[in-house]
Design an enzyme around this catalytic site. Structure first.
Site, PDB file in Angstrom:
ATOM      1  N   ASP A 368     -42.298 -51.920   3.167  1.00 32.00           N
ATOM      2  CA  ASP A 368     -42.689 -51.089   4.295  1.00 32.00           C
ATOM      3  C   ASP A 368     -44.026 -51.662   4.776  1.00 32.00           C
ATOM      4  OD1 ASP A 368     -42.785 -48.962   6.092  1.00 32.00           O
ATOM      5  OD2 ASP A 368     -43.971 -47.758   4.710  1.00 32.00           O
ATOM      6  N   ASP A 561     -44.058 -46.059   0.381  1.00 31.02           N
ATOM      7  CA  ASP A 561     -44.857 -44.917  -0.064  1.00 31.02           C
ATOM      8  C   ASP A 561     -44.073 -44.001  -0.989  1.00 31.02           C
ATOM      9  OD1 ASP A 561     -43.151 -43.517   1.589  1.00 31.02           O
ATOM     10  OD2 ASP A 561     -44.622 -43.194   3.167  1.00 31.02           O
ATOM     11  N   ASP A 565     -39.585 -43.128   2.606  1.00 27.52           N
ATOM     12  CA  ASP A 565     -38.551 -44.156   2.561  1.00 27.52           C
ATOM     13  C   ASP A 565     -37.567 -43.917   1.422  1.00 27.52           C
ATOM     14  OD1 ASP A 565     -39.386 -46.004   4.724  1.00 27.52           O
ATOM     15  OD2 ASP A 565     -41.197 -46.132   3.527  1.00 27.52           O
TER      16      ASP A 565
END
Length: 669
Positions: A368, A561, A565
């Site tokens: 991410d 995180d 996600d």
């Protein structure tokens, strides 16, 4: 003697390993093996009880050496029943505990294990008149088991001393007076006082203006951190400077450190495939070698002339002794335990030894962007307002719309406006995943989000806005485009070096982000990521992850995180969460947690996984290789029973020392 040792073949501490993460295959049926296990290694006091642990072996050795001296000097009294009785007395200190535990195993229908194997070998040696070897078999087996016990206890002690940093007491301020109470009795809302050098007992909020804390117990980093009034202080941190006051916000057993400690202690409950295989293998292997040993004794009767039953019984006993699976069944779990401990010391929490195996096989790391490769500390760079709109009013509406979000961009807007909004002004609110927010304020429909949100409502805006590299937050009022905020984020220090280190390990990298594609491509270029995809909705991320997994030649990790996600983490082979120190949700969702939020820990985690796998397979090859050679030599009469015992104990100790070595590995970049 044996009350302090973990037995090899089927006593691996499962009853203390609560599998709380849903790995059903790991809850295999070992209950009857562990209700009476040997797992008392935590009782060993290294200063006072080692002598007590080895005392039975010492007594046995004294009687055995004395008997050997009597034999060599051919004393007339040392013959017949007196000689047998002396060797039995030498045998009992080490043989009786093994016999007792073997009978306990029999009660649970476990007839084939190393206890019965060693007992049968020693009794067989007594039967054929090899008294010294009968005693020596059990003596060296017991000494080997004691050393194994010390190794396992040391591994557990290292992890417990590393993580269990919770003080037992806390100083509570009550009516301007202080009193020391048990930490478990401190209630939420009470104020505790910390002296310089004192550890924090419970999570809380700093009431003092500022103080410096050592957070190494939680992050693995020794660099002190300055905390300001209102900052979160976690149990296990050490107050380094001035006396400080903390308002308790979490009960003792719910503190972040408690959860981390439980996570690491329970990590061994999720077994790696190698570990599961060895356990299942040992349960099949042990009865098979009993049968082969019996055949070694019986079959020569039909195929050899001048069959000597004592010779072939002796060879079958040698076969039994060397076939003991101790080295495998103790050293392999110990290797994984060492890997988990090594990761913990580096500020990396691994939820199970199965994830160490996956880390070793990673060929693709998917990142991410926000808060992972970038700092996630957004700031508003500038604001563009369309003619006919008031900047102050527009900022007020944007601030209200973002008030329900915990996204860093919402925090940037709040910081820019400088006023906490009154959410009672909001009539209605709709969160539109991957696009933005729709709210009704003062009778007006306000849209705050990205280009996809504007397009979904057919709101026209200048095409030049898409050329802005930074993140933009667009706003529309009553379906009329009103302007945008330009928001910037910064790369994490050292991110490009960390990606280079990942590439050095032969691992490809990818970014999946919902942010603007131009920003994502810019970040990818700056840090050296192989591929990057931006403008992705949550469902687009899932689709891309499926494509990546299908194309990958190895395991795929996702780094994010750990909460927003969650679907992508669920698809990945191993989910790695950054900044687990700040989020309970992260600890719940991820498989591996980087506590200090540093991308440098990702290559270290992979190295730990690979080092652990190497040690485990070294032990498997070492144990099997030597055992097979000695078994063959034993069948052909080229090795004695005592040498077989030395070989068995020696292989076990070498494998255990190899596993313990892992805990001292230096894996810094």
């Amino acid at each position: 003697m044996t009350t302090n040792k973990p037995s090899c073949a089927c006593h691996s501490d499962d009853k203390n390993n609560k599998n709380s993460h849903g790995q059903g295959e790991n809850n295999h049926d070992h209950n009857h093996d562990h209700n009476h296990d040997h797992n008392h290694d935590h009782d060993i006091n290294y200063d006072t009880n080692i002598y007590q642990l080895f005392l039975p072996a010492i007594i046995c050795a004294v009687f055995l050496i004395t008997a050997l001296i009597f034999d060599s000097l051919h004393f007339s009294f040392f013959k017949s029943w007196f000689r047998l009785g002396w060797y039995i007395v030498a045998y009992l200190p080490v043989g009786y505990p093994v016999c007792k535990e073997m009978l306990e195993e029999f009660k649970h229908k476990d007839f084939f294990n190393e206890l019965s194997l060693m007992f049968l070998a020693s009794v067989g040696a007594f039967y054929i008149g090899e008294y010294p070897e009968a005693v020596a078999v059990m003596l060296f087996y017991s000494i080997g088991e004691n050393f194994q016990s010390l190794a396992v206890a040391k591994a557990k002690r290292n992890i417990n001393s590393l993580l269990d940093q919770r003080p037992d007491v806390a100083t509570v301020i009550e009516n301007n007076n202080t009193k020391v109470v048990k930490a478990t009795e401190v209630h939420v809302g009470e104020i505790i006082q910390l002296k310089p050098g004192e550890k924090v007992a419970l999570d809380g909020e700093l009431l003092s203006s500022s103080s410096t804390f050592n957070t190494s117990a939680l992050t693995g980093e020794s660099a002190p951190q300055v905390k300001e009034k209102g900052d979160v202080i976690l149990a296990g941190m050490i107050n380094l400077t001035s006396s400080s006051q903390i308002k308790v916000t979490t009960p003792y057993f719910d503190s972040k450190l408690s959860k981390i400690l439980d996570l690491v202690q329970n990590a061994t409950g999720q077994k790696a495939k190698t570990e599961l295989f060895i356990r299942k293998f040992a349960k099949i292997y042990t009865p098979v070698v009993f049968f082969i040993a019996l055949m070694v004794f019986v079959l020569p009767y039909f195929f050899t002339k001048n069959y000597d039953y004592e010779t072939w019984l002796y060879r079958s006993l040698i076969f039994l002794v060397i076939s003991c699976p101790c080295a495998l069944v103790i050293s392999i779990p110990l290797g994984y335990f060492g890997g988990i401990g090594l990761a913990s010391r580096n500020g990396i929490l691994v939820k199970g030894s199965n994830f160490l195996d996956i880390l070793a096989e990673i060929k693709q790391v998917v990142f991410d962007k926000t808060g992972t490769l970038t700092q996630g500390n957004f700031s508003v760079e500038r604001m563009h307002i369309e003619p006919g709109f008031d900047q102050t009013q527009l900022l007020h509406w944007i601030n209200l719309a973002e008030s329900h979000s915990n996204h860093p961009i919402a925090a940037a807007v709040l910081e820019y406006v400088g006023v906490k909004p009154d959410i009672s002004q909001i009539t209605s609110m709709e969160d539109i995943p991957g696009k933005g927010i729709k709210v009704e304020i003062e009778g007006k429909d306000i849209l705050v989000g990205n280009f996809k949100l504007m397009d979904a409502y057919n709101i026209s805006y200048g095409s030049e806005i898409k050329e802005v590299v930074n993140t933009v937050v667009l706003v529309a009022v009553n379906k009329v485009f009103a302007g945008y905020l330009e928001i910037a984020d910064q790369l994490k220090p050292g991110a490009s070096k960390d990606i280079k280190n990942i590439h050095t390990l032969g691992i490809d990298t990818t970014i999946l982000s919902g942010d603007k594609n131009s920003i994502v491509q810019k970040v990818a270029k700056e840090v050296g990521i192989d591929r990057a995809y931006g403008d992705l909705l949550p469902e687009d991320k899932v689709s891309k992850m499926k494509e990546i997994k299908a194309a990958s030649k190895g395991k795929v990790a996702f780094v994010g995180d750990g909460f927003n996600d969650a679907p992508v983490i669920a698809l990945s082979d191993v989910g790695i969460a950054m900044g687990g120190l700040g989020s309970d949700a992260t600890i719940e969702v991820a498989d591996v947690i980087i506590q200090d939020d540093k991308t440098s820990k990702i290559p270290i985690a992979v190295k730990i996984g690979r080092a652990t796998k190497h040690v485990v397979w070294q032990n498997v090859i070492l144990a099997f290789g030597i055992k097979i050679i000695v078994m063959i030599l034993g069948v052909f009469g080229d090795i004695h029973l005592l040498e077989a015992v030395f070989a068995d104990v020696g292989v076990a100790l070498l494998a255990i020392l190899n596993a313990v070595r892992l805990q001292k590995t230096n894996l810094s970049n």
